[in-house]
Design a protein around this motif. Structure first.
Motif, mmCIF file in Angstrom:
data_model
loop_
_atom_site.group_PDB
_atom_site.id
_atom_site.type_symbol
_atom_site.label_atom_id
_atom_site.label_comp_id
_atom_site.label_asym_id
_atom_site.label_seq_id
_atom_site.Cartn_x
_atom_site.Cartn_y
_atom_site.Cartn_z
ATOM 1 N N GLN A 1 126.875 7.976 45.001
ATOM 2 C CA GLN A 1 126.251 9.293 45.139
ATOM 3 C C GLN A 1 126.200 9.925 43.745
ATOM 4 O OE1 GLN A 1 125.130 10.098 48.282
ATOM 5 N NE2 GLN A 1 126.031 8.165 48.947
ATOM 6 N N HIS A 2 125.031 10.355 43.344
ATOM 7 C CA HIS A 2 124.822 10.906 42.009
ATOM 8 C C HIS A 2 124.227 12.301 42.154
ATOM 9 C CE1 HIS A 2 125.580 6.896 40.381
ATOM 10 N NE2 HIS A 2 124.930 6.477 41.454
ATOM 11 N N LEU A 3 124.969 13.303 41.692
ATOM 12 C CA LEU A 3 124.541 14.693 41.843
ATOM 13 C C LEU A 3 124.328 15.310 40.467
ATOM 14 C CD1 LEU A 3 126.990 14.214 44.267
ATOM 15 C CD2 LEU A 3 125.512 16.041 45.055
ATOM 16 N N PHE A 4 123.195 16.007 40.326
ATOM 17 C CA PHE A 4 122.801 16.545 39.036
ATOM 18 C C PHE A 4 122.432 18.016 39.140
ATOM 19 C CE2 PHE A 4 121.613 12.095 39.310
ATOM 20 C CZ PHE A 4 122.210 11.574 38.168
ATOM 21 N N THR A 5 122.796 18.751 38.124
ATOM 22 C CA THR A 5 122.267 20.088 37.910
ATOM 23 C C THR A 5 121.211 19.948 36.825
ATOM 24 O OG1 THR A 5 124.368 21.124 38.482
ATOM 25 C CG2 THR A 5 122.813 22.447 37.203
ATOM 26 N N VAL A 6 120.015 20.406 37.108
ATOM 27 C CA VAL A 6 118.903 20.299 36.175
ATOM 28 C C VAL A 6 118.799 21.618 35.424
ATOM 29 C CG1 VAL A 6 116.421 19.901 35.980
ATOM 30 C CG2 VAL A 6 117.746 18.704 37.741
ATOM 31 N N ARG A 7 118.707 21.517 34.116
ATOM 32 C CA ARG A 7 118.677 22.703 33.267
ATOM 33 C C ARG A 7 117.378 22.790 32.481
ATOM 34 N NH1 ARG A 7 123.476 24.811 33.726
ATOM 35 N NH2 ARG A 7 125.210 23.481 34.299
ATOM 36 N N GLY B 1 118.781 26.296 28.737
ATOM 37 C CA GLY B 1 119.994 25.715 29.299
ATOM 38 C C GLY B 1 120.338 26.254 30.673
ATOM 39 N N GLU B 2 119.501 27.141 31.195
ATOM 40 C CA GLU B 2 119.747 27.746 32.505
ATOM 41 C C GLU B 2 119.541 26.726 33.625
ATOM 42 O OE1 GLU B 2 118.513 31.798 34.927
ATOM 43 O OE2 GLU B 2 117.491 31.310 33.065
ATOM 44 N N ALA B 3 120.437 26.742 34.604
ATOM 45 C CA ALA B 3 120.309 25.853 35.755
ATOM 46 C C ALA B 3 119.085 26.261 36.572
ATOM 47 C CB ALA B 3 121.559 25.908 36.615
ATOM 48 N N VAL B 4 118.177 25.293 36.796
ATOM 49 C CA VAL B 4 116.940 25.589 37.505
ATOM 50 C C VAL B 4 116.787 24.790 38.799
ATOM 51 C CG1 VAL B 4 115.723 26.318 35.417
ATOM 52 C CG2 VAL B 4 115.607 23.919 36.138
ATOM 53 N N ALA B 5 117.525 23.686 38.923
ATOM 54 C CA ALA B 5 117.360 22.829 40.101
ATOM 55 C C ALA B 5 118.587 21.949 40.280
ATOM 56 C CB ALA B 5 116.106 21.955 39.964
ATOM 57 N N THR B 6 118.688 21.347 41.458
ATOM 58 C CA THR B 6 119.715 20.348 41.738
ATOM 59 C C THR B 6 119.047 19.130 42.347
ATOM 60 O OG1 THR B 6 120.160 21.377 43.894
ATOM 61 C CG2 THR B 6 121.618 21.986 42.062
ATOM 62 N N LEU B 7 119.700 17.981 42.159
ATOM 63 C CA LEU B 7 119.191 16.722 42.695
ATOM 64 C C LEU B 7 120.366 15.887 43.178
ATOM 65 C CD1 LEU B 7 116.726 14.716 42.998
ATOM 66 C CD2 LEU B 7 117.473 13.781 40.806
#
Length: 153
Positions: A53-59, A64-70
């Motif tokens: 399982q690979h979880l990402f915060t997209v910036r 550098g602001e967090a805009v999405a998650t995957l």
């Protein structure tokens, strides 16, 4: 994704998935939250350290602001390794600005790097925006569930 980011991601994901299952008519409101929590616990038994399982915060690259998650998983399917996108969410205020497409493209590339031979996902039929994005990226429908309501209500 950091542990500090994971905890709210998981709780929000549990609630959102339950709500989508209610909207789609698959689960009743009385059972949805419990069933969603059980699904998440099954897939993420060790949180961020859960195998495959690979979880990402997209910036945003500039701020550098967090805009999405995957949430991308690796799993066997049809004799090959599939990258499976369990969740992608672009945060309110950042939608419609290309972050969804960029996140999907980065996720596809990450799946390739991890050895996946294909990428799959599920999209609810009522989510026309997401369906259009996935189709524009080359995803094709592999299974279609349909329903006919026999009553109003």
């Amino acid at each position: 994704m950091t542990q500090e980011e994971f905890d709210p991601f998981e709780e929000s994901g549990i609630r959102d998935f339950a709500q989508q299952k209610i909207i789609s008519g698959e689960w009743s409101p009385e059972e949805a939250l419990e069933r969603s929590r059980a699904d998440h616990e099954r897939l993420l038994p060790d949180g961020l350290k859960s195998p495959d399982q690979h979880l990402f915060t997209v910036r945003d690259a500039a701020s550098g602001e967090a805009v999405a998650t995957l949430w991308l998983a690796l799993r066997p399917r049809g004799g090959r390794t599939e990258g499976y996108i369990y969740d992608i969410e672009v945060r309110e205020g950042f939608r419609g600005r290309g972050y969804g497409r960029a996140t999907m493209l980065a996720g596809i590339e990450k799946a390739r790097e991890l050895g996946a031979e294909a990428v799959g996902l599920h999209v609810f039929g009522h989510n026309a925006t997401a369906r259009a994005l996935y189709q524009s990226l080359g995803f094709v429908e592999t299974n279609i569930s349909m329903s006919l309501a026999l009553y109003d209500g």
